[in-house]
Design a protein around this motif. Sequence first.
Motif, PDB file in Angstrom:
ATOM      1  N   UNK A   1       0.896   9.397  -6.119  1.00  0.00           N
ATOM      2  CA  UNK A   1       1.786  10.821  -5.548  1.00  0.00           C
ATOM      3  C   UNK A   1       1.118  11.576  -3.954  1.00  0.00           C
ATOM      4  N   UNK A   2       0.547   9.827  -3.351  1.00  0.00           N
ATOM      5  CA  UNK A   2       0.443  10.677  -2.064  1.00  0.00           C
ATOM      6  C   UNK A   2       1.765  10.014  -1.004  1.00  0.00           C
ATOM      7  N   UNK A   3       1.712  11.471  -0.196  1.00  0.00           N
ATOM      8  CA  UNK A   3       2.530  11.080   1.028  1.00  0.00           C
ATOM      9  C   UNK A   3       2.346  10.583   2.115  1.00  0.00           C
ATOM     10  N   UNK A   4       2.878  10.373   2.891  1.00  0.00           N
ATOM     11  CA  UNK A   4       3.378  10.359   4.444  1.00  0.00           C
ATOM     12  C   UNK A   4       3.146  11.118   4.843  1.00  0.00           C
ATOM     13  N   UNK A   5       2.116  11.745   6.047  1.00  0.00           N
ATOM     14  CA  UNK A   5       1.951  12.901   6.429  1.00  0.00           C
ATOM     15  C   UNK A   5       1.503  12.866   7.987  1.00  0.00           C
ATOM     16  N   UNK A   6       2.275  13.654   8.611  1.00  0.00           N
ATOM     17  CA  UNK A   6       0.895  14.105  10.049  1.00  0.00           C
ATOM     18  C   UNK A   6       0.497  14.964   9.968  1.00  0.00           C
ATOM     19  N   UNK A   7      -0.509  14.988  10.323  1.00  0.00           N
ATOM     20  CA  UNK A   7      -1.533  16.366  10.493  1.00  0.00           C
ATOM     21  C   UNK A   7      -1.090  17.149  11.465  1.00  0.00           C
TER      22      UNK A   7
ATOM     23  N   UNK B   1       1.108  -0.808   0.068  1.00  0.00           N
ATOM     24  CA  UNK B   1       0.203   0.386   0.131  1.00  0.00           C
ATOM     25  C   UNK B   1       0.810   1.417   0.672  1.00  0.00           C
ATOM     26  N   UNK B   2       1.595   1.325   0.911  1.00  0.00           N
ATOM     27  CA  UNK B   2       2.652   2.338   1.093  1.00  0.00           C
ATOM     28  C   UNK B   2       3.257   3.107  -0.503  1.00  0.00           C
ATOM     29  N   UNK B   3       3.838   1.813  -0.836  1.00  0.00           N
ATOM     30  CA  UNK B   3       4.232   1.691  -2.236  1.00  0.00           C
ATOM     31  C   UNK B   3       3.055   2.201  -3.335  1.00  0.00           C
ATOM     32  N   UNK B   4       1.736   1.942  -3.366  1.00  0.00           N
ATOM     33  CA  UNK B   4       0.468   1.782  -4.654  1.00  0.00           C
ATOM     34  C   UNK B   4       0.640   3.757  -3.728  1.00  0.00           C
ATOM     35  N   UNK B   5       0.428   4.422  -2.694  1.00  0.00           N
ATOM     36  CA  UNK B   5       0.141   5.075  -2.578  1.00  0.00           C
ATOM     37  C   UNK B   5       1.126   6.045  -2.320  1.00  0.00           C
ATOM     38  N   UNK B   6       2.970   6.136  -2.539  1.00  0.00           N
ATOM     39  CA  UNK B   6       3.740   6.664  -3.695  1.00  0.00           C
ATOM     40  C   UNK B   6       3.536   6.909  -4.169  1.00  0.00           C
ATOM     41  N   UNK B   7       3.373   6.070  -5.639  1.00  0.00           N
ATOM     42  CA  UNK B   7       3.246   5.667  -6.771  1.00  0.00           C
ATOM     43  C   UNK B   7       2.055   6.892  -7.051  1.00  0.00           C
TER      44      UNK B   7
END
Length: 102
Positions: free
Chosen positions: A67-73, A59-65
């Motif tokens: 254009x979504x990034x890991x962020x803490x609101x 999922x991490x890889x898919x989301x990166x592909x």
Amino acid sequence: MARPNGSRSYLTPQQERELLHELRLGVSAHGWEGQGWTLARIARVIEEKYGVRFSVPGVWYLMDCLGWSWQVPRTQAVQHDEEAIAAWRTQTWPAVSHSGRP
């Protein structure tokens, strides 16, 4: 979406667009409260909607592909009071920070 090694994604481009739409609806649209999206939650949505099981790193890889990034609101307490904070800094903190020092 093709992967770097040339293999195809488990989701079609249309499914990827649909997934992004689902994620933009937010976690509450999928029955969760607060805290935003986690990789495990996204994996569950993918499995329920498309019948495809992704690992958390997948999922991490898919989301990166996609254009979504890991962020803490950035959150702020509802009861946030600038005046109270300023008073604490100027009155309370100096009184307790120097107590007990020689």
